[in-house]
Design a protein around this motif. Structure first.
Motif, mmCIF file in Angstrom:
data_model
loop_
_atom_site.group_PDB
_atom_site.id
_atom_site.type_symbol
_atom_site.label_atom_id
_atom_site.label_comp_id
_atom_site.label_asym_id
_atom_site.label_seq_id
_atom_site.Cartn_x
_atom_site.Cartn_y
_atom_site.Cartn_z
ATOM 1 N N LEU A 97 40.292 44.497 38.146
ATOM 2 C CA LEU A 97 40.091 45.113 39.372
ATOM 3 C C LEU A 97 40.139 43.794 40.281
ATOM 4 N N LEU A 98 40.362 44.157 41.780
ATOM 5 C CA LEU A 98 40.338 43.007 42.909
ATOM 6 C C LEU A 98 38.929 43.201 43.222
ATOM 7 N N ASP A 99 37.923 42.833 42.569
ATOM 8 C CA ASP A 99 36.482 43.013 43.204
ATOM 9 C C ASP A 99 35.798 42.148 43.733
ATOM 10 N N HIS A 100 36.501 41.110 44.149
ATOM 11 C CA HIS A 100 35.982 39.950 44.990
ATOM 12 C C HIS A 100 36.810 39.889 46.456
ATOM 13 N N ALA A 101 36.043 39.532 47.553
ATOM 14 C CA ALA A 101 36.607 39.774 48.794
ATOM 15 C C ALA A 101 37.343 38.581 48.904
ATOM 16 N N GLY A 102 38.671 38.872 49.457
ATOM 17 C CA GLY A 102 39.756 37.973 49.573
ATOM 18 C C GLY A 102 40.440 37.135 48.246
ATOM 19 N N GLU A 103 40.211 38.017 47.312
ATOM 20 C CA GLU A 103 40.964 37.462 46.075
ATOM 21 C C GLU A 103 42.198 37.473 46.061
ATOM 22 N N ASP A 104 43.090 36.507 45.455
ATOM 23 C CA ASP A 104 44.410 36.460 45.477
ATOM 24 C C ASP A 104 44.794 37.310 44.454
ATOM 25 N N PRO A 105 45.614 38.448 44.786
ATOM 26 C CA PRO A 105 46.137 39.299 43.717
ATOM 27 C C PRO A 105 46.806 38.618 42.493
ATOM 28 N N LEU A 106 47.876 37.504 42.620
ATOM 29 C CA LEU A 106 48.504 36.915 41.668
ATOM 30 C C LEU A 106 47.289 36.283 40.787
ATOM 31 N N VAL A 107 46.402 35.432 41.349
ATOM 32 C CA VAL A 107 45.414 34.972 40.582
ATOM 33 C C VAL A 107 44.697 35.807 39.507
ATOM 34 N N ALA A 108 44.341 37.162 40.360
ATOM 35 C CA ALA A 108 43.735 38.043 39.430
ATOM 36 C C ALA A 108 44.572 38.551 38.178
ATOM 37 N N ALA A 109 45.763 38.667 38.468
ATOM 38 C CA ALA A 109 46.722 39.150 37.366
ATOM 39 C C ALA A 109 47.017 38.294 36.332
ATOM 40 N N GLN A 110 46.895 36.914 36.726
ATOM 41 C CA GLN A 110 47.030 35.709 35.886
ATOM 42 C C GLN A 110 45.684 35.546 34.974
ATOM 43 N N ARG A 111 44.612 35.842 35.504
ATOM 44 C CA ARG A 111 43.600 36.000 34.802
ATOM 45 C C ARG A 111 43.352 37.067 34.032
ATOM 46 N N GLU A 112 43.792 38.466 34.318
ATOM 47 C CA GLU A 112 43.886 39.399 33.444
ATOM 48 C C GLU A 112 44.768 39.351 32.159
ATOM 49 N N LEU A 113 45.986 38.619 32.402
ATOM 50 C CA LEU A 113 46.959 38.535 31.392
ATOM 51 C C LEU A 113 46.413 37.495 30.299
ATOM 52 N N ALA A 114 45.451 36.445 30.511
ATOM 53 C CA ALA A 114 44.837 35.296 29.716
ATOM 54 C C ALA A 114 43.702 35.986 29.049
ATOM 55 N N GLU A 115 42.768 36.745 29.910
ATOM 56 C CA GLU A 115 41.609 37.552 29.342
ATOM 57 C C GLU A 115 41.961 38.517 28.252
ATOM 58 N N GLU A 116 42.940 39.530 28.565
ATOM 59 C CA GLU A 116 43.088 40.664 27.744
ATOM 60 C C GLU A 116 43.912 40.457 26.506
ATOM 61 N N VAL A 117 44.858 39.441 26.942
ATOM 62 C CA VAL A 117 46.027 39.443 25.549
ATOM 63 C C VAL A 117 46.392 37.863 25.338
ATOM 64 N N GLY A 118 45.528 37.017 26.071
ATOM 65 C CA GLY A 118 45.770 35.617 25.589
ATOM 66 C C GLY A 118 47.105 35.005 25.804
ATOM 67 N N LEU A 119 47.529 35.252 27.258
ATOM 68 C CA LEU A 119 49.029 34.780 27.272
ATOM 69 C C LEU A 119 48.738 34.503 28.958
ATOM 70 N N SER A 120 49.645 33.349 29.003
ATOM 71 C CA SER A 120 50.086 33.085 30.555
ATOM 72 C C SER A 120 51.748 33.236 30.736
ATOM 73 N N ALA A 121 52.065 33.098 31.956
ATOM 74 C CA ALA A 121 53.587 33.154 32.365
ATOM 75 C C ALA A 121 54.147 32.232 33.308
ATOM 76 N N GLY A 122 55.486 31.738 33.044
ATOM 77 C CA GLY A 122 55.939 30.780 33.795
ATOM 78 C C GLY A 122 56.579 31.543 35.085
ATOM 79 N N ARG A 123 56.911 32.685 35.114
ATOM 80 C CA ARG A 123 57.689 33.302 36.074
ATOM 81 C C ARG A 123 56.831 34.560 36.545
ATOM 82 N N TRP A 124 56.677 34.732 37.799
ATOM 83 C CA TRP A 124 55.942 36.175 38.120
ATOM 84 C C TRP A 124 56.733 36.707 39.350
#
Length: 231
Positions: A97-124
Motif C-alpha cells: 500500500l501507499l498508505d502514507h501521505a506523499g509517499e514516493d511510489p518508487l521508494v514504496a516499491a523498493q521497500r516491498e521488494l526488500a520486505e517480502e522477498v529480501g531483494l534489491s534492484a539496480g534498475r527500475w
C-alpha cells in the motif's frame, strides 16, 4: 463478420486520443458508511449530466504498488499468499500500500521488494498503471519492472504478520507465467497486468522504451486533487 457489415459510422480514435480523462461529476452529498484499517466505505449522491441523481457506494483506497522482479534468466519472484475475501491462496508479485501521505511510489516499491522477498534492484522502470476495480474501489496501482537483482536485508522493524507470516517465496519463468495467465490459472490483478505488460514490452523492444521509474502518474495526481487519498 466483414468490415463492411459493421457500418461506416464507427468512431475510431487516433493514437493521441487514447487516454482516460480525469473528470468529476458534482457530488451533492457524501456519507461515510464505515472506516476500515485500509479503506473507507463511502456513499455519494452524484448529479448526472442530464440533471438527474445517482447514488454510488465505493471504497476510498490509498493506492498501491507492485513489482515484477526479473532475474537474468527471465524468472520472476513471487509470493504465495492467502487472500481471505476470495478464499484463495494466490501467486502474487511483491506489492504494498501507499498508505502514507506523499509517499514516493518508487521508494514504496523498493521497500516491498526488500520486505517480502529480501531483494534489491539496480534498475527500475514503469510497466503499467491501472485502477484495479474502478466500479467499486478507488485504488490506483502502479507496477514496476525491477532488474539487476541482488540479495538485500529486510528493513529494520519489519515483522511478517497475518497472511504474510504464512506466505512463501517462489520463482517462475516469465513465459510460464504468461501461459498460466492466459490459461486462467492466475488471478491476482497485479500479477496479471504486470506479467502481460512485461510480455508485451519484451516482445516490442526488449524493455527499451519503458517509462523511467520516476515518470509522472497523472491518474494518482487526479485522485489526490479530488481529495480521495490520505492527507
Amino acid at each position: 463478420m466483414s468490415g463492411s457489415a459493421l457500418g461506416d459510422d464507427r468512431v475510431v480514435l487516433a493514437p493521441a486520443e487514447l487516454a482516460d480523462v480525469a473528470l468529476a461529476w458534482p457530488v451533492l452529498s457524501t456519507e461515510i458508511l464505515a472506516e476500515g484499517h485500509v479503506a473507507t466505505f463511502a456513499q455519494d449522491v452524484v448529479r448526472t449530466p442530464d440533471g438527474g441523481e445517482m447514488t454510488r457506494e465505493y471504497l476510498r483506497h490509498p493506492g498501491a504498488v507492485g513489482v515484477i522482479a526479473l532475474d537474468e534468466q527471465e524468472r520472476v519472484v513471487l509470493v504465495r499468499q492467502y487472500r481471505h475475501p476470495v478464499r484463495h491462496r494466490l501467486s502474487e508479485p511483491p506489492a504494498g500500500l501507499l498508505d502514507h501521505a506523499g509517499e514516493d511510489p518508487l521508494v514504496a516499491a523498493q521497500r516491498e521488494l526488500a520486505e517480502e522477498v529480501g531483494l534489491s534492484a539496480g534498475r527500475w522502470d514503469v510497466l503499467v498503471e491501472l485502477f484495479t476495480t474502478p466500479g467499486i474501489i478507488g485504488e490506483g496501482l502502479r507496477v514496476y519492472l525491477a532488474r539487476d537483482l541482488a540479495v538485500a536485508d529486510r528493513p529494520d522493524g519489519f515483522t511478517a504478520e497475518g497472511e504474510e507470516a504464512d506466505m512463501d517465496v517462489v520463482w517462475a519463468s516469465l513465459d510460464d507465467l504468461l501461459d498460466a495467465v492466459l490459461d486462467g490459472r492466475l488471478h491476482n490483478p497485479t500479477l496479471v497486468s504486470g506479467v502481460l505488460a512485461a510480455g508485451v514490452a519484451r516482445a516490442r523492444d526488449g524493455f527499451a522504451t519503458l517509462r523511467p521509474a520516476d515518470a509522472p502518474w497523472p491518474a494518482r495526481e487526479a485522485l489526490a486533487a479530488a481529495g480521495l487519498l490520505p492527507d
